[in-house]
Design a protein around this motif. Structure first.
Motif, mmCIF file in Angstrom:
data_model
loop_
_atom_site.group_PDB
_atom_site.id
_atom_site.type_symbol
_atom_site.label_atom_id
_atom_site.label_comp_id
_atom_site.label_asym_id
_atom_site.label_seq_id
_atom_site.Cartn_x
_atom_site.Cartn_y
_atom_site.Cartn_z
ATOM 1 N N ARG A 132 0.821 -1.212 0.000
ATOM 2 C CA ARG A 132 0.000 0.000 0.000
ATOM 3 C C ARG A 132 0.857 1.266 0.000
ATOM 4 N NH1 ARG A 132 -1.628 3.934 3.440
ATOM 5 N NH2 ARG A 132 -1.796 2.522 5.221
ATOM 6 N N MET A 144 1.746 2.182 -3.380
ATOM 7 C CA MET A 144 0.644 2.842 -4.102
ATOM 8 C C MET A 144 0.581 4.315 -3.698
ATOM 9 S SD MET A 144 -2.364 0.039 -3.685
ATOM 10 C CE MET A 144 -1.997 -1.689 -3.428
ATOM 11 N N ALA A 191 -5.153 11.372 -6.255
ATOM 12 C CA ALA A 191 -5.629 10.841 -4.981
ATOM 13 C C ALA A 191 -5.198 9.390 -4.842
ATOM 14 C CB ALA A 191 -7.144 10.941 -4.909
ATOM 15 N N VAL A 205 -6.661 6.943 -3.575
ATOM 16 C CA VAL A 205 -7.679 5.933 -3.865
ATOM 17 C C VAL A 205 -7.745 5.625 -5.369
ATOM 18 C CG1 VAL A 205 -9.614 7.546 -4.096
ATOM 19 C CG2 VAL A 205 -10.032 5.212 -3.303
ATOM 20 N N ARG A 206 -7.352 6.588 -6.205
ATOM 21 C CA ARG A 206 -7.331 6.325 -7.654
ATOM 22 C C ARG A 206 -6.288 5.256 -7.966
ATOM 23 N NH1 ARG A 206 -11.179 9.701 -7.419
ATOM 24 N NH2 ARG A 206 -12.125 7.714 -6.891
ATOM 25 N N TYR A 224 -5.275 2.955 -5.726
ATOM 26 C CA TYR A 224 -5.766 1.694 -5.153
ATOM 27 C C TYR A 224 -6.717 1.024 -6.142
ATOM 28 C CZ TYR A 224 -4.424 4.054 -0.746
ATOM 29 O OH TYR A 224 -3.775 4.736 0.241
ATOM 30 N N GLU A 225 -7.550 1.846 -6.778
ATOM 31 C CA GLU A 225 -8.509 1.293 -7.749
ATOM 32 C C GLU A 225 -7.765 0.558 -8.860
ATOM 33 O OE1 GLU A 225 -10.596 4.947 -8.813
ATOM 34 O OE2 GLU A 225 -12.397 4.258 -7.802
ATOM 35 N N THR A 243 -5.836 -2.676 -7.678
ATOM 36 C CA THR A 243 -6.657 -3.835 -7.322
ATOM 37 C C THR A 243 -7.457 -4.340 -8.511
ATOM 38 O OG1 THR A 243 -8.407 -2.372 -6.554
ATOM 39 C CG2 THR A 243 -6.890 -3.194 -4.889
ATOM 40 N N PHE A 244 -7.655 -3.496 -9.513
ATOM 41 C CA PHE A 244 -8.429 -3.917 -10.680
ATOM 42 C C PHE A 244 -7.637 -4.918 -11.520
ATOM 43 C CE2 PHE A 244 -9.889 -3.636 -15.049
ATOM 44 C CZ PHE A 244 -11.266 -3.670 -14.908
ATOM 45 N N THR A 304 -1.271 -7.380 -4.812
ATOM 46 C CA THR A 304 -1.407 -6.513 -3.650
ATOM 47 C C THR A 304 -1.054 -7.262 -2.368
ATOM 48 O OG1 THR A 304 -3.751 -7.044 -3.651
ATOM 49 C CG2 THR A 304 -3.107 -4.987 -4.696
#
Ligand code: SF4
Ligand code: FES
Ligand code: FES
Lengths: 207, 685
Positions: free
Chosen positions: A58, A61, A71, A73-74, A76-77, A80-81, A87
């Motif tokens: 993490r 990332m 951001a 979270v962008r 992380y998206e 994980t996609f 991960t």
């Protein structure tokens, strides 16, 4: 649930830095965010280089997000996609077995069984006790002509059967480096197993 | 403009509009889950399918732009069949737990299922289940119910400007969330609850409290900041259970700040529900009769210039007018509505209003914020600035503490020196202001509530004049208040009269009797030890603790009241529940005391009081609407520019969540402080 220890920080090292700069430079000003996929890959490779396990923690990332000014979270998206970003930590050899229909018809079940047998792994998603292997089920790798396919780290091993898979993995287990990628039966590229039947010298160009 | 036909009805609609909008223009309702008119179009729920002539397959109308001559069908058998199919798929992974779901009764999915759902399920396989992450004290998550519409993600990214939500993983494993578990850090997070079309995001404090059909709904106005957000108060019996935003495009669009939404539980706690009297240093419960007598005797035995009144932040105009007129009849000029100690020239409305208007922010092309954290002081207004910033061609500068305001700002400086640097053009941001066609500045309450407030007020005005912020069709000088009562109080001149004392002079023994009308934000330690304090208000907060007499009043949900928001918009709130116990509406208390003292005020009913208000201050005749001022009057406010000190601006609010007696009494707000300001919460222990 796979519990693992997340590192507390991540910094791109010198080697990675060069690649990062190059990747970002590929995109026009203001569109640097597009380099997110490349940077995640660079981070994953750095982890592999430094820890022997190719994964994106993490904090890595976060480092990517910060580098690109987006951001977290962008990122992380993204991470994980795509299944090719890990991960969670993986073994030194990441066994990615294709079990999609063509490979399955050509015996991917055997490949899976051999992987389990040699590594001692019980199911997909697990890592062997010695930390050497992680086995993942993947969808079509696009190499169906030479099915069944086992991808180990970046390389494809093709035309496998139980015996050849076992030999391959036993080699790795005993410390041998990854053998050259490609067909395990000596097939040339994706030419027919029965040797080349087209584009032979005796064919005359059509008038 | 494009001409399209929707179910045989011809409508004309702007090019670039979607088929869904065209259908709405034709009065046809299209079911939707992901589409929301204030968010970007995602097109991922597929519920809005329609048929369009010459297109063989059903089309998602929210994402399909109109074309001239399009023939659209919104209610054919094929359309209905497609939507039924979509509904069946949505319900595959949606738990059918409506009986234990708080959204039940106000759930889009439930409603649409009535039209498009099957009466029985054909699905026999296992449903997916998703963990329930903790998003903090306000938003309760039941992500198994999530239908992946991504409204919450788009809201937090686009409107709130705090991008912490996303969709991780993919396919069946997709999860909407923060990935790294955390409390949502937006001041607008409660809006996610309204936006979520299903019961995935519901209100945590309100969980399992009531069903929507049990609630009595009252339209009102929020008073926990000065934006004047339009709200709906939902009550059952004598209890206010929740507060929701109401649509008002000119003020709050459809958003509401978290403090305003979630402080409701503070309305039930620490209430003053009976009169109190201090005897031998201790407060004891008393009757109205007793406190009236005590107050009257005390006032009668004191000379008028030794009596003073300070109005607080949540008070309605009616009670301030009653108090003012009572003081006038007593002959006391000592009135002030600025309990924060701000002193500035309020002789013209233009000096203290948010003249640009909230909707007007969208016309501006440059902004300078002086001494304000607008994200905390007025989160909904701040969202409007962000909206303007997102549209592009807009630059914002900030003088004061460099906060993250959810849009990019140039930090011009920390204190008034930066104003000087802009005035003499030495700071590059001066060029931005110069080049702008409609520049605006926002002067925060924090910049006025300091000893050199009047000077800063004048300096900011000078800046506005110099950078052409005021002209025939633009007024870019704005004061952003955070106290809902302030503008109304200034409008009715709740200020020191001739020779009158301001807040600072009334403290420290400047008066013998101090009447605090809901004033809790002043330093009660600074009140003279011998000053007799009358506290009129609804919560046992700082003011009541220092009081010698307590007159229990009504909170904003318990009275009809007029409030003027920071723009100068007069709005009315309505009573949703009765005040608790012996508490009464404040103007009534004042009316009763005035009669007791033999100076009876001239009004017996609220109608009479309001008629009198409008007669005295004709501006109050217009409610709801706003007449924007033109920037033609360039007379500068009084203030000695030389008196500006160089002390940096300080934030006026220590934290966003607890700023007034109501939010301080709210356990939910306390939980927010604990989650977001751990050090503050510890200090309060
Ligand atoms: S939580 Fe609600 S708003 Fe967010 S994606 Fe799921 S259904 Fe939509
Ligand atoms: S199916 Fe295995 S590579 Fe295509
Ligand atoms: S509303 Fe059109 S796809 Fe969701």
């Amino acid at each position: 649930m796979n519990t693992h220890i997340e590192p507390t920080d991540f910094v791109f090292d010198d080697l990675a830095e060069g690649a990062v700069t190059k990747a970002i430079a590929r995109y026009p000003a203001g569109k640097q965010a597009s380099a997110v996929m490349a940077l995640l890959d660079i981070a994953q490779r750095q982890m592999e280089r430094l820890t022997g396990s190719a994964w994106v923690p993490r904090v890595a990332m976060d480092a990517v997000a910060q580098r690109l000014g987006i951001a977290a979270v962008r990122v992380y998206e993204m991470a994980t996609f795509y299944t090719m970003y890990n991960t969670k930590p993986v073994g030194k050899f990441h066994l990615q077995v294709c079990t999609t229909t063509p490979c399955w018809l050509r015996g991917s079940d055997e490949v899976v069984a051999s992987c389990k047998k040699v590594s001692g792994i019980e199911d997909f998603g697990q890592t062997s006790a010695d930390g050497l292997f992680t086995m993942t089920e993947v969808e079509c790798l696009g190499g169906c002509v030479n099915a069944p396919i086992l991808q180990i780290n970046d390389d494809y091993y093709e035309d496998l059967d139980a015996a050849r898979t076992e030999a391959l993995l036993n080699g790795l287990k005993s410390g041998a480096p990854l053998p050259p990628a490609g067909s395990s039966i000596g097939r040339q590229a994706s030419a027919p197993v029965t040797n080349q039947t087209a584009l032979l010298n005796n064919t005359k160009p059509v008038e | 403009m494009a001409k399209v036909t929707v179910d045989g009805i011809e409508v004309e609609i702007a090019n670039g509009s979607s088929v869904l909008q065209a259908a709405e223009a034709a009065g046809k309702e299209i079911p939707r889950f992901c589409y929301h008119e204030r968010l970007s179009v995602a097109g991922n729920c597929r519920m809005c399918l329609v048929e369009i002539e010459k297109i063989p397959k059903p089309v998602a109308s929210c994402g399909q732009p109109v074309a001239d001559g399009m023939v659209i069908f919104t209610d054919t058998e094929n359309v209905r069949k497609s939507r039924r199919g979509v509904m069946e798929f949505l319900l595959i992974n949606h738990p059918l737990d409506c009986p234990i779901c708080d959204q039940g009764g106000e759930c889009d999915l439930q409603d649409e299922a009535v039209s498009y759902g099957r009466d029985t399920s054909r699905y026999e396989e296992g449903k997916r289940a998703v963990a329930q992450p903790d998003w903090g004290p306000l938003v309760k998550t039941t992500m198994t119910r999530c239908i992946h519409c991504t409204r919450c993600i788009r809201f937090s990214t686009e409107i709130a400007g705090v991008p912490e939500l996303g969709a991780t993983m993919r396919g069946e494993s997709m999860q909407v969330g923060t990935y790294v578990e955390k409390a949502l850090s937006s001041e607008l997070s409660g809006n996610l609850i309204d936006l979520c079309p299903v019961g995935a995001l519901t209100s945590k404090p309100y969980a399992y409290t009531a069903r929507s059909w049990e609630l009595r709904k009252t339209d009102s106005v929020d008073v926990l900041d000065a934006v004047g957000t339009n709200i709906r108060i939902d009550a059952r019996g004598a209890e206010v259970l929740r507060i929701l935003p109401r649509l008002n495009d000119d003020v709050n669009e459809e958003w509401l700040g978290d403090k305003s939404r979630f402080s409701v539980d503070g309305l039930k706690r620490r209430r003053l529900d009976r009169p109190w009297l201090r005897e031998n240093g201790k407060l004891r419960a008393a009757s109205w009769e007793e406190v009236f007598a005590a107050v009257t005797n005390k006032i009668k035995s004191t000379t008028p210039d030794r009596i003073g009144a300070i109005a607080g932040d949540l008070v309605d105009v009616e009670s301030m007018l009653a108090l003012k007129e009572m003081f006038t009849s007593l002959g006391s000029p000592n009135l002030d509505c600025r309990q924060d100690g701000a002193v500035f020239d309020a002789s013209q409305r233009g000096f203290y209003l948010f003249n640009t208007s909230i909707a007007g922010i969208e016309e501006a092309d440059a902004l300078l914020i002086i001494g304000s954290n607008s994200r905390h002081e007025a989160p909904v207004l701040n969202a409007r600035i962000r909206k303007r910033w997102l549209a592009g061609n807009f630059q914002a500068g900030l003088i004061g503490v460099a906060h993250d305001l959810t849009y990019a700002t140039t930090h011009v400086g920390a204190g008034p020196d930066a104003i000087a640097a802009l005035l003499d053009g030495t700071h590059p941001f001066a060029e931005v202001l110069k080049a702008a066609k409609k520049p605006m500045l926002i002067l925060g309450a924090g910049a006025l509530a300091r000893p050199d407030g009047a000077a800063i007020h004048a300096a900011a005005w000078k800046l506005a004049a110099q950078f052409n912020m005021m002209n025939d069709d633009w007024h870019g000088f704005n004061v952003l208040h955070h106290a809902a009562a302030r503008t109304g109080a200034l409008d009715i001149g709740f200020l020191p009269g001739p020779e009158g004392k301001a807040t600072a002079q009334m403290l420290g023994g400047g008066v013998d009797i101090l009447w605090l009308l809901g004033a809790d934000a002043l330093d009660t330690q600074a009140i003279g030890a011998d000053t007799f304090v009358i506290y009129q208000g609804h919560h046992g907060d700082a003011g009541a603790a220092r009081a010698d007499v307590i007159l229990p009043g009504a909170a904003y949900t318990e009275k009809d009241g007029t409030y003027v928001n920071t723009e100068g918009r007069v709005q009315q709130g309505f009573i949703a529940v009765k005040p608790p116990g012996d508490a009464r509406e404040d103007w009534r208390i004042l009316r009763a005391i005035s009669a007791y003292m033999g100076h009876a005020l001239r009004y017996d009913t609220l109608q009479e009081l309001r008629a009198h208000l409008v007669q005295t201050y004709p501006g109050f005749a217009l409610t709801g609407e706003l007449r924007r001022l033109a920037g033609t009057n360039l007379t500068a406010p009084a203030g000695d520019l030389a008196a500006v000190s160089s002390a940096p601006f300080q934030p006026v609010l220590q934290n966003y969540y607890q700023t007034d007696p109501i939010s301080r009494a709210s356990p939910t707000m306390a939980a927010c402080v604990a989650a977001h300001y751990p050090t503050l919460a510890e200090a309060a222990e």
